[in-house]
Design a protein around this motif. Structure first.
Motif, PDB file in Angstrom:
ATOM      1  N   VAL A 271       0.838  -1.201   0.000  1.00 41.50           N
ATOM      2  CA  VAL A 271       0.000   0.000   0.000  1.00 41.50           C
ATOM      3  C   VAL A 271       0.871   1.248   0.000  1.00 41.50           C
ATOM      4  O   VAL A 271       1.960   1.270   0.583  1.00 41.50           O
ATOM      5  N   HIS A 272       0.391   2.279  -0.674  1.00 37.51           N
ATOM      6  CA  HIS A 272       1.029   3.589  -0.583  1.00 37.51           C
ATOM      7  C   HIS A 272       0.777   4.138   0.811  1.00 37.51           C
ATOM      8  O   HIS A 272      -0.253   3.856   1.423  1.00 37.51           O
ATOM      9  N   ARG A 273       1.685   4.957   1.269  1.00 35.96           N
ATOM     10  CA  ARG A 273       1.527   5.523   2.615  1.00 35.96           C
ATOM     11  C   ARG A 273       0.635   6.757   2.534  1.00 35.96           C
ATOM     12  O   ARG A 273       1.088   7.893   2.557  1.00 35.96           O
ATOM     13  N   THR A 274      -0.648   6.471   2.402  1.00 34.44           N
ATOM     14  CA  THR A 274      -1.650   7.529   2.308  1.00 34.44           C
ATOM     15  C   THR A 274      -3.011   6.938   2.663  1.00 34.44           C
ATOM     16  O   THR A 274      -3.084   5.834   3.208  1.00 34.44           O
TER      17      THR A 274
ATOM     18  N   MET B 174       2.827   4.996   8.467  1.00 35.86           N
ATOM     19  CA  MET B 174       3.624   3.764   8.486  1.00 35.86           C
ATOM     20  C   MET B 174       5.035   4.015   7.966  1.00 35.86           C
ATOM     21  O   MET B 174       5.269   4.895   7.139  1.00 35.86           O
ATOM     22  N   GLU B 175       5.979   3.206   8.448  1.00 37.42           N
ATOM     23  CA  GLU B 175       7.344   3.233   7.926  1.00 37.42           C
ATOM     24  C   GLU B 175       7.394   2.365   6.669  1.00 37.42           C
ATOM     25  O   GLU B 175       6.649   1.390   6.571  1.00 37.42           O
TER      26      GLU B 175
ATOM     27  N   GLU C  57      -2.760  -8.866   4.771  1.00 33.57           N
ATOM     28  CA  GLU C  57      -1.571  -8.134   5.204  1.00 33.57           C
ATOM     29  C   GLU C  57      -1.386  -6.915   4.304  1.00 33.57           C
ATOM     30  O   GLU C  57      -1.468  -7.026   3.079  1.00 33.57           O
ATOM     31  N   PHE C  58      -1.148  -5.761   4.921  1.00 37.21           N
ATOM     32  CA  PHE C  58      -0.800  -4.554   4.173  1.00 37.21           C
ATOM     33  C   PHE C  58       0.667  -4.238   4.456  1.00 37.21           C
ATOM     34  O   PHE C  58       1.075  -4.175   5.618  1.00 37.21           O
ATOM     35  N   VAL C  59       1.456  -4.029   3.402  1.00 40.38           N
ATOM     36  CA  VAL C  59       2.870  -3.696   3.550  1.00 40.38           C
ATOM     37  C   VAL C  59       3.080  -2.305   2.967  1.00 40.38           C
ATOM     38  O   VAL C  59       2.745  -2.054   1.803  1.00 40.38           O
ATOM     39  N   ALA C  60       3.630  -1.391   3.776  1.00 43.53           N
ATOM     40  CA  ALA C  60       3.802  -0.008   3.313  1.00 43.53           C
ATOM     41  C   ALA C  60       4.911   0.075   2.271  1.00 43.53           C
ATOM     42  O   ALA C  60       5.983  -0.509   2.441  1.00 43.53           O
ATOM     43  N   SER C  61       4.660   0.789   1.202  1.00 42.73           N
ATOM     44  CA  SER C  61       5.660   0.958   0.144  1.00 42.73           C
ATOM     45  C   SER C  61       6.703   1.976   0.601  1.00 42.73           C
ATOM     46  O   SER C  61       6.517   2.682   1.598  1.00 42.73           O
TER      47      SER C  61
ATOM     48  N   ALA D  73       7.628   4.505  -1.272  1.00 48.40           N
ATOM     49  CA  ALA D  73       7.379   5.803  -1.915  1.00 48.40           C
ATOM     50  C   ALA D  73       7.053   6.834  -0.824  1.00 48.40           C
ATOM     51  O   ALA D  73       6.613   6.464   0.266  1.00 48.40           O
ATOM     52  N   PRO D  74       7.285   8.131  -1.116  1.00 44.50           N
ATOM     53  CA  PRO D  74       7.037   9.150  -0.082  1.00 44.50           C
ATOM     54  C   PRO D  74       5.596   9.111   0.421  1.00 44.50           C
ATOM     55  O   PRO D  74       4.675   8.862  -0.356  1.00 44.50           O
TER      56      PRO D  74
END
Ligand SMILES: [Cu+2]
Length: 508
Positions: free
Chosen positions: A237-240, A301-302, A356-360, A362-363
């Protein structure tokens, strides 16, 4: 429990506990190490969570047929619509026509129901309309429903559980201008997820092998979570901010949904579309057939950090632990769980990790908050003298009945005048939860007495399915304003439904 079995479980729990942040978090919280339940498995090899193919309703053919699908662990045989697991997502704008041809290439009769939509009698998928192998059925209707998440699945009497379990279930996304104007997360930030449990053990078989014991009493409970057709699904997932559109398409499993790190869920919609205002929740309980439209903010998320959409452990007070209504209470619950473990399904209320969601890396981008006002929900106005009807859901001696009766295909149980709002009272006098579904549109939950004693935050909008716990009495306002004809009310525990916990009502 014998000593060897205990040592095996303890050893497994210890090993996982050393390596897994989830297990450490659970241990820190005083919880039991998760692998004991068999359903929380952060160490498992995970499989990419796909998104179902999107199709238009305008000129759609759905071929019901066996097909080989991949559930992540490997190939398996399923009963599908157009060869896909889950079935394709139908996307439609409010006011558009749906023209859908169902072709039956299964070895038995089938028929499809558009769950939550206000459709004419001929399009509702009543089981008396089921078509034989080799036949087809044409559905034509206009989608007049509010923007939201609906779904479709078979409604073949006695076989709804088998056909749905073996793969036939898909989403319907209805859009309209009001919703579009809200600027909700869209594109890949709008993620639909079909949640189910399957009884896979360590294998891949989706064969539906219902016993005449616990499976009939509790429903067909699985031992493994499946999301969008894959076991142990993972998605980067994108961090948004995201919009997650969640459907509980299990046969019998109730989910107590939340995120593993306590991140809140902002609920914006349920069965019948958007709520009036967003509501921020830690947990949302979803019975089978219910939907939740939620916003989740992953921006804090980191990169590489993981969070799980989880069904947390819960207990339903008064839930019977043994067949036939005996053994209520703590001791009975214990025996019931033992029996389920023996039969291959996890007990109702067991914890399960779903996605499971894994943070990408990307900014991160700040999530846009939900509007304070989402929609105006059309209320069902009931006069004090509005007609009242009571429906008693009972389970005893391996029978599931409404007002003491089992479903009969042609019998009209209730006659309701069209256009007249009524107060329907749903009483659960059994020791099992019953998610109660009323066809042809949406109702409004007015009150709950007994059990939880209140209308839950996820029940304030329009609903087509309401979870009724043992000893609860739920009042709903119904208003059949559009179509005349024969429609259904039933328990959406599919085994209860197949066993006859269903009735016909005629809108006149
Ligand atoms: Cu039921």
């Amino acid at each position: 429990m014998d000593r060897r079995r205990f040592l095996t479980l303890a050893g497994t729990a210890g090993a996982v506990g050393l390596r897994s942040p989830i297990s450490r978090a659970w241990a820190a919280a005083g919880g039991v190490a998760p692998s004991v339940s068999g359903a929380l498995r952060p160490l498992a090899r995970r499989h990419p969570l796909g998104v179902p193919e999107v199709v238009s309703a305008a000129d759609l053919t759905l071929a019901a047929r066996p097909a080989t699908v991949d559930i992540g662990r490997g190939a398996t045989e399923a009963w599908t619509l157009n060869g896909a697991l889950p079935s394709p997502t139908i996307r439609v704008r409010r006011g558009e026509r749906a023209s859908i041809l169902l072709e039956n290439s299964l070895p038995e009769p089938t028929i499809l129901h558009w769950h939550g939509l206000d459709v004419p009698e001929a399009a509702d998928g009543h089981p008396r309309l089921a078509i034989a192998t080799g036949d087809s059925y044409q559905y034509d209707f206009t989608v007049e429903d509010r923007a939201g998440l609906y779904w479709y699945h078979p409604h073949t009497h006695g076989r709804t559980g088998a056909q749905t379990y073996q793969g036939m279930a898909g989403l319907i996304v209805v859009e309209d201008d009001e919703e579009s104007a809200l600027g909700l997360p869209s594109g890949e930030l709008d993620l639909p997820i079909v949640l189910q449990d399957k009884r896979l053990g360590d294998g891949t078989s989706l064969a539906y092998e219902r016993s005449m014991g616990p499976d009939v009493m509790y429903g067909y409970l699985g031992d493994t979570a499946v999301a969008n057709g894959v076991v142990d699904g993972t998605v980067e997932v994108h961090r948004t901010g995201y919009r997650l559109r969640l459907l509980n398409a299990s046969n019998a499993r109730v989910f107590e949904l939340g995120l593993s790190d306590g991140r809140p869920l902002t609920l914006i919609g349920t069965d019948g579309g958007l709520l009036e205002r967003p509501v921020t929740l830690d947990r949302i309980m979803m019975g089978t057939g219910e939907r939740a439209d939620v916003l989740v903010d992953f921006s804090s998320m980191e990169p590489g950090e993981r969070v799980y959409l989880r069904s947390f452990e819960f207990q339903i007070p008064g839930m019977m632990g043994m067949m036939g209504g005996r053994g209520m209470g703590g001791g009975g619950m214990g025996r019931g769980r033992g029996m389920h473990a023996m039969m291959g399904g996890l007990p109702q209320g067991a914890a399960m990790d779903l996605v499971e969601f894994v943070a990408s890396d990307a900014p991160a981008e700040t999530a846009r908050p939900a509007s304070d006002v989402l929609s105006s929900v059309p209320r069902i106005e009931l006069e004090s003298g509005a007609p009242r009807r009571t429906f008693r859901f009972e389970s005893a001696m391996m029978q599931h009945t409404i007002n003491g009766r089992s479903f009969e295909m042609e019998r009209v149980d209730v006659r309701v005048p069209r256009g007249q709002p009524e107060r329907w009272i749903i009483e659960n006098t059994s020791g099992l939860p019953h998610p109660v579904h009323i066809h042809v549109g949406q109702f409004q939950v007015l009150a709950r007495a007994g059990g939880r004693n209140r209308v839950m935050p996820w029940e304030t909008g329009l609903k087509d399915t309401v979870l009724v716990w043992p000893e609860e009495r739920v009042e709903v306002g119904v208003h059949f304003r559009t179509h005349r004809g024969l429609f259904l009310m039933h328990c959406h525990n599919l085994e209860h439904e197949d066993m006859g916990m269903m009735l016909n009502f005629e809108v006149e």
